[in-house]
Design a protein around this motif. Sequence first.
Motif, PDB file in Angstrom:
ATOM      1  N   ASN A  16       0.801  -1.225   0.000  1.00  0.00           N
ATOM      2  CA  ASN A  16       0.000   0.000   0.000  1.00  0.00           C
ATOM      3  C   ASN A  16       0.838   1.281   0.000  1.00  0.00           C
ATOM      4  OD1 ASN A  16      -2.294  -1.448  -0.050  1.00  0.00           O
ATOM      5  ND2 ASN A  16      -2.592  -1.439   2.159  1.00  0.00           N
ATOM      6  N   HIS A  17       2.126   1.192   0.260  1.00  0.00           N
ATOM      7  CA  HIS A  17       2.976   2.385   0.306  1.00  0.00           C
ATOM      8  C   HIS A  17       4.222   2.131  -0.545  1.00  0.00           C
ATOM      9  CE1 HIS A  17       0.840   4.314   3.723  1.00  0.00           C
ATOM     10  NE2 HIS A  17       0.534   3.076   3.988  1.00  0.00           N
ATOM     11  N   GLU A  26      -0.068   5.943  -1.579  1.00  0.00           N
ATOM     12  CA  GLU A  26      -0.825   5.113  -0.648  1.00  0.00           C
ATOM     13  C   GLU A  26      -2.091   4.653  -1.367  1.00  0.00           C
ATOM     14  OE1 GLU A  26      -3.090   5.781   3.626  1.00  0.00           O
ATOM     15  OE2 GLU A  26      -2.048   7.445   2.685  1.00  0.00           O
ATOM     16  N   THR A  27      -2.471   3.388  -1.179  1.00  0.00           N
ATOM     17  CA  THR A  27      -3.728   2.967  -1.802  1.00  0.00           C
ATOM     18  C   THR A  27      -4.750   2.636  -0.722  1.00  0.00           C
ATOM     19  OG1 THR A  27      -2.862   0.715  -1.972  1.00  0.00           O
ATOM     20  CG2 THR A  27      -2.706   2.072  -3.937  1.00  0.00           C
ATOM     21  N   LYS A  28      -5.974   3.074  -0.986  1.00  0.00           N
ATOM     22  CA  LYS A  28      -7.092   2.739  -0.097  1.00  0.00           C
ATOM     23  C   LYS A  28      -8.135   2.080  -0.970  1.00  0.00           C
ATOM     24  CE  LYS A  28      -6.360   6.272   3.375  1.00  0.00           C
ATOM     25  NZ  LYS A  28      -6.769   7.518   4.003  1.00  0.00           N
ATOM     26  N   GLY A  29      -8.161   0.764  -1.002  1.00  0.00           N
ATOM     27  CA  GLY A  29      -9.056   0.057  -1.917  1.00  0.00           C
ATOM     28  C   GLY A  29      -8.698   0.411  -3.356  1.00  0.00           C
ATOM     29  N   ASP A 202     -11.035  14.908   2.676  1.00  0.00           N
ATOM     30  CA  ASP A 202     -12.342  14.249   2.840  1.00  0.00           C
ATOM     31  C   ASP A 202     -13.229  14.531   1.622  1.00  0.00           C
ATOM     32  OD1 ASP A 202     -11.689  13.163   5.228  1.00  0.00           O
ATOM     33  OD2 ASP A 202     -12.800  14.596   6.463  1.00  0.00           O
ATOM     34  N   MET A 205     -12.017  12.392  -1.181  1.00  0.00           N
ATOM     35  CA  MET A 205     -12.370  10.979  -0.970  1.00  0.00           C
ATOM     36  C   MET A 205     -13.864  10.751  -1.252  1.00  0.00           C
ATOM     37  SD  MET A 205      -9.812   9.050  -0.293  1.00  0.00           S
ATOM     38  CE  MET A 205     -10.421   7.550   0.443  1.00  0.00           C
ATOM     39  N   GLU A 209     -15.217   8.256  -4.014  1.00  0.00           N
ATOM     40  CA  GLU A 209     -16.142   7.148  -3.725  1.00  0.00           C
ATOM     41  C   GLU A 209     -17.390   7.233  -4.611  1.00  0.00           C
ATOM     42  OE1 GLU A 209     -16.192   7.509   0.489  1.00  0.00           O
ATOM     43  OE2 GLU A 209     -14.246   6.476   0.568  1.00  0.00           O
TER      44      GLU A 209
END
Length: 241
Positions: A16-17, A26-29, A202, A205, A209
């Motif tokens: 992820n990093h 960085e990955t978030k999903g 935020d 994000m 999403e």
Amino acid sequence: RRARRSLKRCAAAQRNHAMYEHLLLETKGQIAILKINNPKSLNALNIATMTELNECLTNIEANKDIRVVILTGEGSKAFVAGADIAEMAKLTAAEGRTMSLLGKTTFRRIETMPQVVIAAVNGYALGGGCELAMSCDIRVAADSAVFAQPECGLGIIPGFGGRLVGKGRAKELIFTCDRIDAQEAYRIGLVNKVVPQAELMDACMTMAEKLLSKSSYAISMAKACIETGMDTDLSSGLDLE
Ligand code: CAA
């Protein structure tokens, strides 16, 4: 068992990093958060940074698991304060040309990659930094963001292919080198949205999403049609659609 769990966590963290000298990834999903990481020079783009950025974007482009990229600058002061002036001043004409082509290739990759790229403009977006934001699909600016094309004051011209606000406004910004704040950038269509600085990530994000809830294939085709359609005659653009 504890050691095995710790090794697993470590491997996941590495996935992820990814490691770069001038970038933080960085990955978030299915969302990648990519930061230009030269805060001491207000995230100025030197050749090494642009080379890494191009490489990183090439990898993301080929990664079907990533559908949205949020591009921002490390720290709270700058998105990107432009090309690295100290480095640029020492380049020969040929090296300057190579650097400019590297910038254009990298920024064009953002415009043509299938993923949506959101610029989270967290501070100064000057010169090449303003052009980097322009190459992204959507721009969300912190209310503290500042935009300008200061190149003519340095005896050079903007060199990374930025185009967004129309000829008249572009000429005014480029010829005067005036700095504009986030609200003015919103007024002239340079950014899509302005949010309080503390809410910037935020907001990005939430937007990312929302994009994930739509068809990624349709979005990538729509992006390709818009990008190609803008550069072609009407009937070719309509054929492409
Ligand atoms: N290149 C290299 N270093 C830069 C930089 C840049 N574009 N912008 C800022 N820095 C460095 C400063 O030299 C300084 O380094 P030191 O601490 O080692 O002295 C550090 O970042 C912090 O900057 P300041 O002390 O100047 O911070 P400030 O708050 O007083 O001012 C600023 C901030 C208004 C952004 C000012 O730094 C500035 O005007 N920077 C230059 C912006 C610029 O002209 N950008 C366009 C570059 S040309 C370009 O981008 C060409 C292209 O498209 C191809």
